[in-house]
Motif scaffolding. Structure first.
Motif, PDB file in Angstrom:
ATOM      1  N   GLU A  39       0.640  -0.809  -0.160  1.00 43.19           N
ATOM      2  CA  GLU A  39      -0.510   0.212   0.042  1.00 43.19           C
ATOM      3  C   GLU A  39       0.888   0.946  -0.211  1.00 43.19           C
ATOM      4  OE1 GLU A  39      -2.770  -0.152   3.567  1.00 43.19           O
ATOM      5  OE2 GLU A  39      -3.077  -2.428   3.012  1.00 43.19           O
ATOM      6  N   SER A  40       1.229   1.867  -1.234  1.00 46.19           N
ATOM      7  CA  SER A  40       2.337   2.605  -1.761  1.00 46.19           C
ATOM      8  C   SER A  40       1.656   4.181  -0.720  1.00 46.19           C
ATOM      9  CB  SER A  40       2.621   2.694  -2.788  1.00 46.19           C
ATOM     10  OG  SER A  40       2.984   4.079  -2.661  1.00 46.19           O
ATOM     11  N   ALA A  41       2.781   4.787  -0.187  1.00 50.88           N
ATOM     12  CA  ALA A  41       1.857   5.926   0.403  1.00 50.88           C
ATOM     13  C   ALA A  41       2.286   6.534  -1.234  1.00 50.88           C
ATOM     14  CB  ALA A  41       3.070   7.049   1.900  1.00 50.88           C
ATOM     15  N   GLY A  42       2.330   6.677  -2.333  1.00 45.39           N
ATOM     16  CA  GLY A  42       2.896   7.673  -3.312  1.00 45.39           C
ATOM     17  C   GLY A  42       1.280   7.126  -4.470  1.00 45.39           C
ATOM     18  N   ASP A  43       1.538   7.701  -4.706  1.00 37.42           N
ATOM     19  CA  ASP A  43       0.876   7.867  -6.643  1.00 37.42           C
ATOM     20  C   ASP A  43       1.636   6.709  -7.224  1.00 37.42           C
ATOM     21  OD1 ASP A  43      -1.217   7.774  -8.070  1.00 37.42           O
ATOM     22  OD2 ASP A  43      -0.238   8.607  -8.989  1.00 37.42           O
ATOM     23  N   LEU A  44       0.937   5.231  -7.567  1.00 34.53           N
ATOM     24  CA  LEU A  44       1.341   4.144  -8.411  1.00 34.53           C
ATOM     25  C   LEU A  44       1.801   4.466  -9.706  1.00 34.53           C
ATOM     26  CD1 LEU A  44       1.621   1.144  -7.617  1.00 34.53           C
ATOM     27  CD2 LEU A  44      -0.517   0.894  -9.217  1.00 34.53           C
ATOM     28  N   ALA A  45       1.653   5.561 -10.864  1.00 31.84           N
ATOM     29  CA  ALA A  45       1.963   6.126 -11.557  1.00 31.84           C
ATOM     30  C   ALA A  45       3.243   6.944 -10.825  1.00 31.84           C
ATOM     31  CB  ALA A  45       1.175   7.010 -12.010  1.00 31.84           C
ATOM     32  N   GLU A  46       3.748   7.281  -9.913  1.00 36.78           N
ATOM     33  CA  GLU A  46       4.594   7.877  -9.842  1.00 36.78           C
ATOM     34  C   GLU A  46       5.910   6.933  -9.166  1.00 36.78           C
ATOM     35  OE1 GLU A  46       4.247  10.915  -6.309  1.00 36.78           O
ATOM     36  OE2 GLU A  46       4.412  11.634  -7.006  1.00 36.78           O
ATOM     37  N   SER A  47       5.229   5.808  -8.640  1.00 42.48           N
ATOM     38  CA  SER A  47       6.384   4.805  -8.187  1.00 42.48           C
ATOM     39  C   SER A  47       6.651   4.453  -9.163  1.00 42.48           C
ATOM     40  CB  SER A  47       5.050   3.551  -6.947  1.00 42.48           C
ATOM     41  OG  SER A  47       6.318   2.698  -7.190  1.00 42.48           O
ATOM     42  N   TYR A  48       5.972   4.151 -10.353  1.00 42.91           N
ATOM     43  CA  TYR A  48       6.620   3.724 -11.303  1.00 42.91           C
ATOM     44  C   TYR A  48       7.690   4.648 -12.509  1.00 42.91           C
ATOM     45  CZ  TYR A  48       3.514  -0.686 -11.424  1.00 42.91           C
ATOM     46  OH  TYR A  48       2.400  -1.942 -11.394  1.00 42.91           O
ATOM     47  N   LEU A  49       7.455   5.856 -12.491  1.00 43.63           N
ATOM     48  CA  LEU A  49       8.496   6.700 -13.055  1.00 43.63           C
ATOM     49  C   LEU A  49       9.397   6.242 -12.112  1.00 43.63           C
ATOM     50  CD1 LEU A  49       8.318   8.834 -15.180  1.00 43.63           C
ATOM     51  CD2 LEU A  49       7.242  11.043 -13.362  1.00 43.63           C
ATOM     52  N   TRP A  50       9.020   6.536 -10.957  1.00 44.28           N
ATOM     53  CA  TRP A  50      10.090   6.780 -10.239  1.00 44.28           C
ATOM     54  C   TRP A  50      11.203   5.174 -10.419  1.00 44.28           C
ATOM     55  CZ3 TRP A  50      13.401  10.347  -7.452  1.00 44.28           C
ATOM     56  CH2 TRP A  50      13.012  10.989  -6.884  1.00 44.28           C
ATOM     57  N   ILE A  97      19.612   3.833  -1.685  1.00 46.19           N
ATOM     58  CA  ILE A  97      19.052   5.125  -2.302  1.00 46.19           C
ATOM     59  C   ILE A  97      17.944   4.905  -2.010  1.00 46.19           C
ATOM     60  CG2 ILE A  97      18.888   6.288  -4.205  1.00 46.19           C
ATOM     61  CD1 ILE A  97      22.034   5.755  -4.611  1.00 46.19           C
ATOM     62  N   CYS A  98      17.335   3.697  -2.727  1.00 44.20           N
ATOM     63  CA  CYS A  98      15.788   3.428  -2.848  1.00 44.20           C
ATOM     64  C   CYS A  98      15.120   3.605  -1.523  1.00 44.20           C
ATOM     65  CB  CYS A  98      15.451   2.390  -3.939  1.00 44.20           C
ATOM     66  SG  CYS A  98      15.697   2.632  -5.422  1.00 44.20           S
ATOM     67  N   PHE A  99      16.080   2.425  -0.669  1.00 47.38           N
ATOM     68  CA  PHE A  99      15.339   2.934   0.455  1.00 47.38           C
ATOM     69  C   PHE A  99      15.317   4.403   1.071  1.00 47.38           C
ATOM     70  CE2 PHE A  99      16.265   2.342   5.125  1.00 47.38           C
ATOM     71  CZ  PHE A  99      15.372   1.860   5.623  1.00 47.38           C
ATOM     72  N   GLN A 100      16.462   4.489   1.253  1.00 44.19           N
ATOM     73  CA  GLN A 100      15.979   6.328   1.663  1.00 44.19           C
ATOM     74  C   GLN A 100      15.260   6.895   1.278  1.00 44.19           C
ATOM     75  OE1 GLN A 100      17.673   7.200   4.988  1.00 44.19           O
ATOM     76  NE2 GLN A 100      18.487   5.659   4.488  1.00 44.19           N
ATOM     77  N   LEU A 101      15.150   6.719  -0.317  1.00 40.73           N
ATOM     78  CA  LEU A 101      13.931   7.548  -1.245  1.00 40.73           C
ATOM     79  C   LEU A 101      12.438   7.043   0.004  1.00 40.73           C
ATOM     80  CD1 LEU A 101      14.978   7.802  -4.655  1.00 40.73           C
ATOM     81  CD2 LEU A 101      14.305   9.376  -3.032  1.00 40.73           C
ATOM     82  N   ASP A 102      12.576   5.942  -0.410  1.00 44.34           N
ATOM     83  CA  ASP A 102      11.186   5.413   0.330  1.00 44.34           C
ATOM     84  C   ASP A 102      10.761   5.582   1.467  1.00 44.34           C
ATOM     85  OD1 ASP A 102       8.682   3.399  -0.195  1.00 44.34           O
ATOM     86  OD2 ASP A 102       9.376   2.438   1.123  1.00 44.34           O
ATOM     87  N   MET A 103      11.698   6.060   2.089  1.00 44.05           N
ATOM     88  CA  MET A 103      11.596   6.543   4.117  1.00 44.05           C
ATOM     89  C   MET A 103      10.576   7.574   3.532  1.00 44.05           C
ATOM     90  SD  MET A 103      11.875   3.892   5.961  1.00 44.05           S
ATOM     91  CE  MET A 103      11.690   2.747   4.679  1.00 44.05           C
ATOM     92  N   THR A 104      11.419   8.802   2.856  1.00 41.29           N
ATOM     93  CA  THR A 104      10.994  10.270   2.618  1.00 41.29           C
ATOM     94  C   THR A 104       9.780  10.445   1.546  1.00 41.29           C
ATOM     95  OG1 THR A 104      13.317  11.068   2.397  1.00 41.29           O
ATOM     96  CG2 THR A 104      11.858  12.267   1.557  1.00 41.29           C
ATOM     97  N   PHE A 105       9.381   9.811   0.800  1.00 42.63           N
ATOM     98  CA  PHE A 105       7.813   9.268   0.283  1.00 42.63           C
ATOM     99  C   PHE A 105       7.411   8.024  -0.338  1.00 42.63           C
ATOM    100  CE2 PHE A 105      12.317  11.679  -2.072  1.00 42.63           C
ATOM    101  CZ  PHE A 105      11.443  13.091  -1.860  1.00 42.63           C
ATOM    102  N   GLY A 106       7.765   6.940   0.314  1.00 41.46           N
ATOM    103  CA  GLY A 106       6.841   5.870  -0.030  1.00 41.46           C
ATOM    104  C   GLY A 106       6.354   5.431  -0.936  1.00 41.46           C
ATOM    105  N   SER A 111       8.909   0.265   3.208  1.00 46.06           N
ATOM    106  CA  SER A 111       9.158   0.671   4.463  1.00 46.06           C
ATOM    107  C   SER A 111       8.114  -0.267   5.364  1.00 46.06           C
ATOM    108  CB  SER A 111       7.964   1.647   4.443  1.00 46.06           C
ATOM    109  OG  SER A 111       6.960   2.054   4.329  1.00 46.06           O
ATOM    110  N   ARG A 112       6.911  -1.197   4.745  1.00 47.55           N
ATOM    111  CA  ARG A 112       6.304  -2.478   5.546  1.00 47.55           C
ATOM    112  C   ARG A 112       6.849  -3.310   5.945  1.00 47.55           C
ATOM    113  NH1 ARG A 112       1.841  -3.901   2.254  1.00 47.55           N
ATOM    114  NH2 ARG A 112       1.510  -5.596   4.478  1.00 47.55           N
ATOM    115  N   ASP A 113       8.227  -3.817   5.320  1.00 49.71           N
ATOM    116  CA  ASP A 113       9.540  -4.467   5.492  1.00 49.71           C
ATOM    117  C   ASP A 113      10.393  -4.545   4.950  1.00 49.71           C
ATOM    118  OD1 ASP A 113      10.717  -7.119   6.943  1.00 49.71           O
ATOM    119  OD2 ASP A 113       9.118  -8.499   5.881  1.00 49.71           O
ATOM    120  N   PRO A 114      11.613  -3.365   5.658  1.00 46.31           N
ATOM    121  CA  PRO A 114      12.556  -2.897   4.630  1.00 46.31           C
ATOM    122  C   PRO A 114      13.226  -4.075   4.876  1.00 46.31           C
ATOM    123  CG  PRO A 114      12.172  -1.830   6.953  1.00 46.31           C
ATOM    124  CD  PRO A 114      10.724  -2.352   6.294  1.00 46.31           C
TER     125      PRO A 114
END
Length: 150
Positions: A39-50, A97-106, A111-114
């Motif tokens: 369950e991403s805190a961000g938009d799914l399209a945003e996740s795919y773009l990143w 880096i992706c872990f740090q981005l996920d902690m910031t932007f989700g 973040s559920r099970d890092p």
């Protein structure tokens, strides 16, 4: 470029294309494991773009780093080990880096099970690194790449 050994294709393009295959396969695996259930805190399209941006940067980094360090200076086993080390270095940095981005932007669902996501991602990297180096710098690997036009 008639000199096959030192051509841009063999020094830089082969590692990039092979890295793209490996990285995209790894991304598909990670999304198959966690993408559907997260369950991403961000938009799914945003996740795919990143994810697409990170994948392109990672692939280019692996190819350029591997090509720049090994170039035409090393061959065979040594070149394969160096390419594998480049692969591990870039992908480990990318995971962190992706872990740090996920902690910031989700965006990536870590973040559920890092620990599990990072552990499985690193296991995939460590399993793929020797294969990556072998395909790029062994005689059978080079022959196979040549047969498919790389």
């Amino acid at each position: 470029m008639k000199d096959e050994k030192g051509s841009v294709r063999t020094v830089y393009l082969r590692p990039m294309v092979l890295a793209a295959i490996f990285v995209v396969a790894g991304q598909i695996w990670v999304y198959a494991q966690w993408g559907a259930e997260r369950e991403s805190a961000g938009d799914l399209a945003e996740s795919y773009l990143w994810n697409a941006i990170v994948t392109v940067i990672t692939v280019m980094s692996i190819g350029l780093m591997s090509g720049f360090i090994t170039g035409t200076r090393y061959e065979g086993f040594v070149a394969g080990v160096i390419a594998a080390c480049c692969y591990v270095t870039v992908l480990t940095a990318t995971i962190l880096i992706c872990f740090q981005l996920d902690m910031t932007f989700g965006l990536f669902g870590m973040s559920r099970d890092p620990k599990q996501v990072i552990g499985v991602s690193l296991a995939l990297v460590l399993a793929g690194a020797p294969v990556f180096g072998w395909i790029l710098h062994s005689r059978p690997g080079k022959a196979a790449l040549g047969r498919v036009g790389l």
